[in-house]
Design a protein around this motif. Structure first.
Motif, PDB file in Angstrom:
ATOM      1  N   UNK A  47     -51.139 -28.088 -24.857  1.00  0.00           N
ATOM      2  CA  UNK A  47     -51.398 -27.903 -26.287  1.00  0.00           C
ATOM      3  C   UNK A  47     -50.876 -29.077 -27.101  1.00  0.00           C
ATOM      4  N   UNK A  48     -49.846 -29.762 -26.596  1.00  0.00           N
ATOM      5  CA  UNK A  48     -49.390 -30.957 -27.309  1.00  0.00           C
ATOM      6  C   UNK A  48     -50.497 -32.010 -27.331  1.00  0.00           C
ATOM      7  N   UNK A  49     -51.249 -32.106 -26.234  1.00  0.00           N
ATOM      8  CA  UNK A  49     -52.376 -33.044 -26.198  1.00  0.00           C
ATOM      9  C   UNK A  49     -53.390 -32.677 -27.286  1.00  0.00           C
ATOM     10  N   UNK A  50     -53.667 -31.395 -27.446  1.00  0.00           N
ATOM     11  CA  UNK A  50     -54.604 -30.959 -28.492  1.00  0.00           C
ATOM     12  C   UNK A  50     -54.065 -31.307 -29.882  1.00  0.00           C
ATOM     13  N   UNK A  51     -52.765 -31.145 -30.074  1.00  0.00           N
ATOM     14  CA  UNK A  51     -52.172 -31.398 -31.387  1.00  0.00           C
ATOM     15  C   UNK A  51     -52.127 -32.883 -31.729  1.00  0.00           C
ATOM     16  N   UNK A  52     -52.260 -33.749 -30.718  1.00  0.00           N
ATOM     17  CA  UNK A  52     -52.166 -35.197 -30.937  1.00  0.00           C
ATOM     18  C   UNK A  52     -53.528 -35.873 -31.013  1.00  0.00           C
ATOM     19  N   UNK A  53     -54.590 -35.086 -31.033  1.00  0.00           N
ATOM     20  CA  UNK A  53     -55.946 -35.637 -31.036  1.00  0.00           C
ATOM     21  C   UNK A  53     -56.146 -36.646 -32.166  1.00  0.00           C
ATOM     22  N   UNK A  54     -55.768 -36.254 -33.386  1.00  0.00           N
ATOM     23  CA  UNK A  54     -55.979 -37.126 -34.544  1.00  0.00           C
ATOM     24  C   UNK A  54     -55.169 -38.405 -34.430  1.00  0.00           C
ATOM     25  N   UNK A  55     -53.912 -38.283 -33.966  1.00  0.00           N
ATOM     26  CA  UNK A  55     -53.047 -39.456 -33.857  1.00  0.00           C
ATOM     27  C   UNK A  55     -53.595 -40.459 -32.846  1.00  0.00           C
ATOM     28  N   UNK A  56     -54.059 -39.953 -31.702  1.00  0.00           N
ATOM     29  CA  UNK A  56     -54.606 -40.830 -30.664  1.00  0.00           C
ATOM     30  C   UNK A  56     -55.902 -41.477 -31.149  1.00  0.00           C
ATOM     31  N   UNK A  57     -56.718 -40.716 -31.849  1.00  0.00           N
ATOM     32  CA  UNK A  57     -57.977 -41.237 -32.384  1.00  0.00           C
ATOM     33  C   UNK A  57     -57.735 -42.431 -33.304  1.00  0.00           C
ATOM     34  N   UNK A  58     -56.747 -42.307 -34.197  1.00  0.00           N
ATOM     35  CA  UNK A  58     -56.472 -43.385 -35.138  1.00  0.00           C
ATOM     36  C   UNK A  58     -55.749 -44.553 -34.472  1.00  0.00           C
ATOM     37  N   UNK A  59     -54.841 -44.242 -33.554  1.00  0.00           N
ATOM     38  CA  UNK A  59     -54.068 -45.328 -32.931  1.00  0.00           C
ATOM     39  C   UNK A  59     -54.946 -46.229 -32.088  1.00  0.00           C
ATOM     40  N   UNK A  60     -55.922 -45.638 -31.387  1.00  0.00           N
ATOM     41  CA  UNK A  60     -56.783 -46.427 -30.522  1.00  0.00           C
ATOM     42  C   UNK A  60     -58.118 -46.763 -31.200  1.00  0.00           C
ATOM     43  N   UNK A  61     -58.237 -46.354 -32.473  1.00  0.00           N
ATOM     44  CA  UNK A  61     -59.423 -46.649 -33.273  1.00  0.00           C
ATOM     45  C   UNK A  61     -60.697 -46.169 -32.574  1.00  0.00           C
ATOM     46  N   UNK A  62     -60.723 -44.869 -32.275  1.00  0.00           N
ATOM     47  CA  UNK A  62     -61.824 -44.281 -31.518  1.00  0.00           C
ATOM     48  C   UNK A  62     -62.579 -43.268 -32.362  1.00  0.00           C
ATOM     49  N   UNK A  63     -63.785 -42.986 -31.953  1.00  0.00           N
ATOM     50  CA  UNK A  63     -64.568 -41.916 -32.588  1.00  0.00           C
ATOM     51  C   UNK A  63     -64.152 -40.578 -31.993  1.00  0.00           C
ATOM     52  N   UNK A  64     -64.572 -39.491 -32.635  1.00  0.00           N
ATOM     53  CA  UNK A  64     -64.256 -38.152 -32.129  1.00  0.00           C
ATOM     54  C   UNK A  64     -64.952 -37.888 -30.791  1.00  0.00           C
ATOM     55  N   UNK A  65     -66.096 -38.526 -30.567  1.00  0.00           N
ATOM     56  CA  UNK A  65     -66.795 -38.378 -29.285  1.00  0.00           C
ATOM     57  C   UNK A  65     -65.937 -38.924 -28.143  1.00  0.00           C
ATOM     58  N   UNK A  66     -65.352 -40.100 -28.356  1.00  0.00           N
ATOM     59  CA  UNK A  66     -64.469 -40.688 -27.346  1.00  0.00           C
ATOM     60  C   UNK A  66     -63.247 -39.803 -27.114  1.00  0.00           C
ATOM     61  N   UNK A  67     -62.709 -39.254 -28.200  1.00  0.00           N
ATOM     62  CA  UNK A  67     -61.536 -38.387 -28.079  1.00  0.00           C
ATOM     63  C   UNK A  67     -61.886 -37.132 -27.288  1.00  0.00           C
ATOM     64  N   UNK A  68     -63.090 -36.594 -27.504  1.00  0.00           N
ATOM     65  CA  UNK A  68     -63.537 -35.433 -26.739  1.00  0.00           C
ATOM     66  C   UNK A  68     -63.626 -35.745 -25.253  1.00  0.00           C
ATOM     67  N   UNK A  69     -64.072 -36.957 -24.928  1.00  0.00           N
ATOM     68  CA  UNK A  69     -64.143 -37.374 -23.528  1.00  0.00           C
ATOM     69  C   UNK A  69     -62.756 -37.472 -22.917  1.00  0.00           C
ATOM     70  N   UNK A  70     -61.808 -38.025 -23.653  1.00  0.00           N
ATOM     71  CA  UNK A  70     -60.428 -38.123 -23.173  1.00  0.00           C
ATOM     72  C   UNK A  70     -59.849 -36.728 -22.949  1.00  0.00           C
ATOM     73  N   UNK A  71     -60.091 -35.831 -23.896  1.00  0.00           N
ATOM     74  CA  UNK A  71     -59.571 -34.468 -23.766  1.00  0.00           C
ATOM     75  C   UNK A  71     -60.176 -33.757 -22.556  1.00  0.00           C
ATOM     76  N   UNK A  72     -61.462 -33.992 -22.297  1.00  0.00           N
ATOM     77  CA  UNK A  72     -62.123 -33.348 -21.164  1.00  0.00           C
ATOM     78  C   UNK A  72     -61.722 -33.905 -19.817  1.00  0.00           C
ATOM     79  N   UNK A  73     -61.014 -35.057 -19.797  1.00  0.00           N
ATOM     80  CA  UNK A  73     -60.610 -35.652 -18.520  1.00  0.00           C
ATOM     81  C   UNK A  73     -59.627 -34.761 -17.759  1.00  0.00           C
ATOM     82  N   UNK A  74     -58.887 -33.926 -18.482  1.00  0.00           N
ATOM     83  CA  UNK A  74     -57.979 -32.983 -17.804  1.00  0.00           C
ATOM     84  C   UNK A  74     -58.767 -32.025 -16.926  1.00  0.00           C
TER      85      UNK A  74
END
Length: 618
Positions: A47-74
């Motif tokens: 759940x910490x990974x879910x809570x950090x979605x926005x922070x990771x998106x901005x830090x790595x300058x990614x779109x929400x689609x890319x963030x969804x792919x990262x989240x689905x890697x688990x």
């Protein structure tokens, strides 16, 4: 136990049996405690990974689609090894396999957090130019705007196009999350089977219920940890916080996302230690020697759970109409659940102007406890009233339908778009959402040589946000850091009568006051919806078990888990992210070109996209 310690008048065989019994009792307690802590830790990092979605998106300058792919890697890593580990792991040293799994999760979390230290300092677009040397970092406003000029110029933070050192570092976050998924594989199936092997039949449900209860605490603490880390600046301890010109509500703010991964990694590493010292197996408790071992559902995926073999069993299972319909319903429901759960905090940020820290805190202390209570009461209702198969199905359907109605009400609670000149409102004050970058320019700023790619918002006293001081037509400034104020802004004076303030302050304007009331209503409906939806979880689970033949139960649960996670856990974050991206009004632009993270969304379209997608899957 005291009489057992008296060895007088006891044969050597009796003494040996007593020592074996005491060893069994001690190992049993140690295993339950160790497994509970391991389940708590893995739920926390998840759940910490879910809570950090926005922070990771901005830090790595990614779109929400890319963030969804990262989240689905688990899920990718987990499902890749789940069946194999569960099947063959039952024949090996299960506690040590669990220890290896916890260690791999710790390494995965550590790799994810470690990425931060190889990326350099976080640099965000701002008109306040940063000069850095070997001794210190200085922020100088006076060198940029100290005299009246035609307009405040857009200041380039970087020089010529040189690929940032951390541009592809998100791949390591992807790999770390996948490694965490692989490590999670043996913990639950091997842990529960180990408990079921040595415990008495009447004690096994109690032990497993205790595990599930403690595991439910993990998500709550995961979101609370995410809330704490989100309010800390990403480079805390390395920069002068007085020089940081953005706040936690700014679209460019990045919290100390890496810190929670380091804490979680330490917890997972500690949780692995006890399993190395536990025996391969324990003697069955007295009076339960003839109880057959519970077969793992993943074993059934390979061999089938009946004597007819896997394919005939699978054909027979899917040929059961009730099970097939429930399976299809589970896939749709799991899709909407994963999509909503992944981006819920982001939705609260964008729709209601909440900071990531507050959004995570409210989810942790309100939504998740409501889910836990709902699951518990659902099981209690099944036991207290001895609900039949039909009654359980009716309860599950009724709660799902009520949750659907509440979902409609939930997405009907809204806040209007923040007035942003050229994006959600025209420069003359007319409401008009525009995706055309040319609308950012007006007669008041057309001669200022402004860049439409900038995002350093300023707020006027009228409540209108301009994407930069240049776009507001400002020609002078005063103050320092967060307190910088820009004066003589031609676009502000052009929109309002003479005598009104033509100054703007650094930062985006807040939402209207009535938005806070809408957010209170949203949270009330959200918590109620979470409770009602979870109330039917246990009855729905029991319906799946009871609607099929006893010899197919393990296979049925295995297929349900495998199919829902494959068709829900992996694609849902990706296409939900793509829907969110389609509502973006202003993208950041990477240094060497290309789209980065979104700075502002069309709130109405965002709400419709999320609501309609979830409703189509309820």
């Amino acid at each position: 136990i005291d009489p057992l310690l008296d060895h007088s008048n006891k044969s050597d065989e009796e003494v040996g049996n007593i020592k074996l019994y005491l060893l069994c009792v001690n190992c049993e307690g140690l295993f339950i405690v160790a497994l509970s802590f391991a389940c708590f830790s893995k739920a926390l990092i998840g759940t910490y990974m879910k809570s950090s979605i926005t922070q990771i998106e901005r830090r790595f300058d990614l779109s929400s689609t890319h963030i969804g792919l990262i989240d689905g890697s688990f899920e990718m890593g987990n499902l890749l090894f789940l069946a194999v580990v569960s099947h063959f792991g039952a024949k090996l040293h299960r506690p040590r396999l669990i220890a290896v799994g916890c260690f791999l999760m710790a390494v995965g979390a550590f790799l994810t957090g470690l990425t931060h230290f190889f990326m350099g300092r976080y640099k965000y677009d701002t008109i306040i130019q940063v000069f850095q040397n070997d001794m210190s970092m200085k922020i100088t406003v006076s060198q940029i705007v100290t005299k009246s000029i035609s307009c405040i110029p857009n200041v380039c933070l970087y020089g010529a196009c040189v690929r940032e050192s951390g541009s592809n570092m998100w791949i390591y976050v992807f790999l770390g999350n996948a490694l965490r998924g692989i490590g999670e594989t043996p913990v639950t199936p091997l842990g529960i089977s180990y408990v079921d092997d040595f415990a008495k039949a009447e004690n096994s449900p109690f032990y497993i219920a205790c595990l599930q209860t403690i595991t439910l605490l993990g998500p709550m603490f995961g979101f609370l940890l995410g809330s704490y880390c989100a309010k800390l600046y990403v480079d805390i301890g390395y920069v002068d916080m007085e020089s940081v010109t953005i706040t936690p509500k700014d679209a460019r703010w990045v919290g100390a996302w890496w810190m929670g991964f380091m804490v979680s990694s330490a917890l997972l590493l500690i949780s692995s230690i006890p399993f190395w010292f536990l025996p391969r197996s324990l003697p069955k408790q007295e009076g339960d020697k003839d109880r057959p071992c519970v077969q793992l559902w993943s074993c059934c995926i390979f061999t089938g759970c009946s004597s007819t073999g896997f394919l005939p069993s699978l054909k027979r299972l899917l040929g059961t109409p009730a099970y097939f319909l429930l399976l299809c319903g589970s896939i749709l429901k799991f899709n909407s659940f994963i999509g909503l759960f992944t981006f819920k905090a982001k939705y609260m940020e964008q729709q209601f102007g909440q900071s990531a820290s507050r959004a995570n805190f409210l989810i942790g202390v309100l939504n998740l406890p409501a889910v836990a209570v709902g699951i518990f009461l659902g099981g209690l209702l099944m036991k207290r009233y001895k609900l039949s198969l039909v009654s359980g199905a009716q309860l599950s359907f009724a709660t799902s339908f009520m949750a659907y109605l509440l979902l409609l009400l939930q997405f009907g609670t809204k806040c209007d778009n923040i007035p942003v000149a050229g994006l959600t409102i025209s420069y003359n004050g007319t409401q008009s959402v525009s995706y055309n970058r040319e609308m950012l320019f007006s007669e008041c700023n057309r001669d200022c040589s402004c860049s439409a790619e900038e995002w350093d918002p300023v707020c006027s006293d009228s409540g209108i946000t301009y994407i930069s001081p240049c776009m507001a037509g400002c020609i002078s400034s005063s103050g320092y850091g967060k307190n910088t104020v820009f004066h003589n802004c031609s676009c502000v004076s052009a929109s309002y009568p003479a005598g009104s303030s033509t100054s703007v302050r650094l930062g985006q304007c807040p939402h209207a006051k009535d938005c806070s009331r809408s957010f209170t209503s949203y949270m009330a409906v959200s918590v109620l919806s979470s409770f009602i939806n979870s109330l039917g979880a246990t009855p729905g689970y029991m319906v799946i078990i009871r609607c099929i033949s006893p010899e197919l139960k393990s296979l049925a649960l295995g297929i349900q888990t495998l199919v829902t996670r494959t068709l829900g856990g992996i694609p849902a974050p990706v296409y939900f992210g793509a829907l969110i991206d389609s509502t973006c009004l202003k993208w950041s632009i990477k240094k060497c070109g290309g789209r980065g993270a979104c700075r502002i969304y069309d709130s109405a379209m965002y709400r419709y996209a999320m609501g309609n997608k979830c409703e189509s899957r309820m």
